[in-house]
Design an enzyme around this catalytic site. Structure first.
Site, mmCIF file in Angstrom:
data_model
loop_
_atom_site.group_PDB
_atom_site.id
_atom_site.type_symbol
_atom_site.label_atom_id
_atom_site.label_comp_id
_atom_site.label_asym_id
_atom_site.label_seq_id
_atom_site.Cartn_x
_atom_site.Cartn_y
_atom_site.Cartn_z
ATOM 1 N N PRO A 152 0.791 -1.226 0.000
ATOM 2 C CA PRO A 152 0.000 0.000 0.000
ATOM 3 C C PRO A 152 0.829 1.285 0.000
ATOM 4 C CG PRO A 152 -0.059 -1.022 2.167
ATOM 5 C CD PRO A 152 0.675 -1.967 1.260
ATOM 6 N N CYS A 153 2.102 1.201 0.358
ATOM 7 C CA CYS A 153 2.927 2.415 0.438
ATOM 8 C C CYS A 153 3.128 3.065 -0.928
ATOM 9 C CB CYS A 153 4.280 2.090 1.061
ATOM 10 S SG CYS A 153 4.137 1.447 2.733
ATOM 11 N N HIS A 154 3.493 2.268 -1.926
ATOM 12 C CA HIS A 154 3.799 2.828 -3.248
ATOM 13 C C HIS A 154 3.161 2.056 -4.398
ATOM 14 C CE1 HIS A 154 7.071 4.221 -0.552
ATOM 15 N NE2 HIS A 154 6.739 5.366 -1.098
ATOM 16 N N GLY A 155 2.326 1.075 -4.067
ATOM 17 C CA GLY A 155 1.541 0.403 -5.098
ATOM 18 C C GLY A 155 2.192 -0.772 -5.802
ATOM 19 N N PRO A 169 6.736 0.289 -8.741
ATOM 20 C CA PRO A 169 8.063 0.730 -8.290
ATOM 21 C C PRO A 169 9.029 -0.398 -7.919
ATOM 22 C CG PRO A 169 6.336 1.964 -7.162
ATOM 23 C CD PRO A 169 5.664 0.863 -7.920
#
Length: 196
Positions: A152-155, A169
């Site tokens: 959830p932080c950067h997908g 990422p």
């Protein structure tokens, strides 16, 4: 010597009390001694192997263990999940696991020793966040793929073999640590298959 009668009841009480106190003392001395046989927190953090009971994991269920201070995800994949792994290879960044993120014995379509079990570090290869396991609702992130991991932080998105999807990422698949099976119910994390 006096002719005082012997009190056998008192004698038995004192003998029993002495035995109990002695037994408690032996147990008190044994506990730290036996505990010293376990690896210390420093040894565990340095990479001492960790045994995990996997005998009661239900198909589709994830459990977490800790090894070297990092979470290890252990998932018992369903037969359907295993058979569907190859169906989305064209959407993956490294579908054949050519970049060494797993031991040689886990360089296969399942990235595992036993196809039924995924053993992977629960650490995103982007910035080290913890991806969330989505069972049955992962298709909200990747159409047509019902199960996977979403960070959830950067997908970043990973399939049920820990392989990273394209266009996110995270540059690499999830790391598969050295592991082996002591028996059908016990996984050993930190010791390579064949070395156990």
């Amino acid at each position: 010597m006096s002719n005082v009668p012997v009190n056998n009841g008192r004698r038995r009480f004192l003998t029993a009390a002495t035995a109990v106190v002695g037994g408690v003392g032996v147990a008190g001395a044994a506990v730290p001694f036996i505990a010293s046989w376990n690896p210390s927190a420093r040894a565990k953090a340095a990479g001492a192997p960790v045994e995990v009971n996997i005998g009661k994991i239900q198909p589709g269920q994830l459990i977490r263990a800790e090894w070297r201070g990092k979470p290890v995800y252990i998932v018992r994949r369903t037969e359907k999940t295993v058979s569907n792994l190859a169906k989305h290879d064209d959407q993956l960044r490294d579908p054949d696991s050519e970049k060494a993120q797993q031991p040689v014995y886990a360089t296969n379509a399942y990235r595992s020793i036993k196809p039924e079990f995924l053993v992977a570090l629960g650490v995103c290869t982007h910035l080290g966040c913890a991806p969330t396991h989505h069972a049955g609702d992962f298709d909200q992130f990747v159409e047509g793929v019902p199960n996977g991991f979403f960070c959830p932080c950067h997908g970043s998105k990973f399939d049920m073999a820990g392989r990273v999807f394209q266009g996110v990422p995270a540059p690499l698949n999830l790391v598969v640590p050295e592991h082996s099976y002591i028996n059908d119910d016990t996984l050993l994390i930190g010791v390579a298959q064949g070395d156990a």
